[in-house]
Design an enzyme around this catalytic site. Structure first.
Site, PDB file in Angstrom:
ATOM      1  N   HIS A  24       1.253  -1.540  -0.248  1.00 12.09           N
ATOM      2  CA  HIS A  24      -0.296   0.047   0.064  1.00 12.09           C
ATOM      3  C   HIS A  24       1.072   1.088  -0.168  1.00 12.09           C
ATOM      4  CE1 HIS A  24      -3.033  -2.089   1.723  1.00 12.09           C
ATOM      5  NE2 HIS A  24      -3.656  -2.336   0.543  1.00 12.09           N
ATOM      6  N   GLU A  27       1.322   3.919   2.773  1.00 12.94           N
ATOM      7  CA  GLU A  27       2.244   3.297   4.256  1.00 12.94           C
ATOM      8  C   GLU A  27       3.913   3.176   4.762  1.00 12.94           C
ATOM      9  OE1 GLU A  27      -0.257   0.072   5.097  1.00 12.94           O
ATOM     10  OE2 GLU A  27      -2.341   0.229   4.607  1.00 12.94           O
ATOM     11  N   HIS A 122       3.488  -2.946   7.031  1.00 10.28           N
ATOM     12  CA  HIS A 122       2.131  -2.265   6.889  1.00 10.28           C
ATOM     13  C   HIS A 122       2.482  -1.327   7.653  1.00 10.28           C
ATOM     14  CE1 HIS A 122      -0.601  -4.345   3.160  1.00 10.28           C
ATOM     15  NE2 HIS A 122       0.343  -5.424   3.798  1.00 10.28           N
ATOM     16  N   GLU A 195       1.855  -4.792  11.469  1.00 13.77           N
ATOM     17  CA  GLU A 195       1.036  -3.270  11.405  1.00 13.77           C
ATOM     18  C   GLU A 195       2.203  -2.128  12.250  1.00 13.77           C
ATOM     19  OE1 GLU A 195      -0.733  -2.305   9.616  1.00 13.77           O
ATOM     20  OE2 GLU A 195      -2.175  -4.024   8.919  1.00 13.77           O
TER      21      GLU A 195
END
Length: 249
Positions: A24, A27, A122, A195
């Protein structure tokens, strides 16, 4: 110069850790975490030397380069959220995923290679700290083994939260790298989404939020790399500095 690794000799069995980031494009913290991992692994740190001798790290630091170049938040040049297309990536529309998936399947089918970890990095816009998503398995023992790495990382990284780590099989996530590869690879492989918060982490004790910096993201990456030492119980192989010789009277 980097030390020649025993596990890269022809015919040697390889334990592989595969890391991807920036699927992504918006990010950006994921790139700093990945940079921390890479910088540590190629350094002359004694732990890095041991890891290079015992493990093979394959790292794709940017899965969505065209989206990053365009300044997109989530999609590629073609308008695809690449992290929903792992099941059947097109070489034309999702070339990076297609290439990485082909490489992973090739390694999976090689009897000399054990693909032991897949970690996709991420960043999260609402949660604090670093944390992981893992998969749910019917086999309770496999489920418990999967929890070992995030528990060890929690001990090594003050900004990593095991309590925020969760294991799920949410249908919305079915096309993600973690979910797809978790179903493809065998029960000795562990697939995670790592994350990290866009903005801050909370330290145990004072409970106040600490804003993330580029250096703090890279430190989390270094701690991810160091955790493999604990996971594989290689601590005894790390060269310690010689203790100073006691002075005789």
């Amino acid at each position: 110069p980097l030390s020649p690794a025993a596990n890269l000799r022809p015919g040697a069995e390889q334990k592989v850790v595969f890391i991807t980031a920036r699927v992504h494009p918006g990010e950006t913290p994921s790139s700093f975490v990945c940079q921390g991992i890479i910088d540590f692994l190629v350094s002359q740190h004694p732990i890095a030397k041991v890891l290079r001798d015992h493990l093979v790290f394959k790292i794709a630091p940017m899965l969505n380069p065209d989206g990053v170049y365009l300044g997109n938040y989530r999609c590629s040049l073609m308008g695809f959220d690449l992290n929903r297309h792992w099941a059947n990536p097109s070489p034309w529309a999702h070339p990076t995923l297609h290439g990485v998936k082909e490489l992973i399947i090739e390694m999976y089918n090689n009897p000399k290679i054990n693909l032991e970890f897949y970690i996709d990095i991420h960043a999260h816009s609402t949660m604090m700290n670093g944390f992981m998503y893992g998969n749910i398995f019917e086999d309770e023992e496999r489920f418990q083994r999967q929890a070992v790495f995030p528990k060890l990382l929690c001990q090594n990284a003050e900004d990593f939260s095991y309590s925020s780590t969760s294991f799920n099989r949410d249908a919305v996530k079915a096309g993600t790298g973690r979910r797809f590869l978790g179903g493809l690879l065998n029960d000795t492989s562990y697939c995670y989404t790592l994350e990290v918060s866009f903005y801050s982490y909370i330290l145990a004790g004072p409970g106040s939020a600490v804003p993330y910096t580029e250096e703090a993201y890279m430190k989390l990456g270094r701690n991810v790399a160091r955790t493999f030492l604990d996971y594989y119980r290689l601590n005894s192989l790390v060269e310690r500095p010689l203790a100073p010789t006691p002075k005789t009277r």
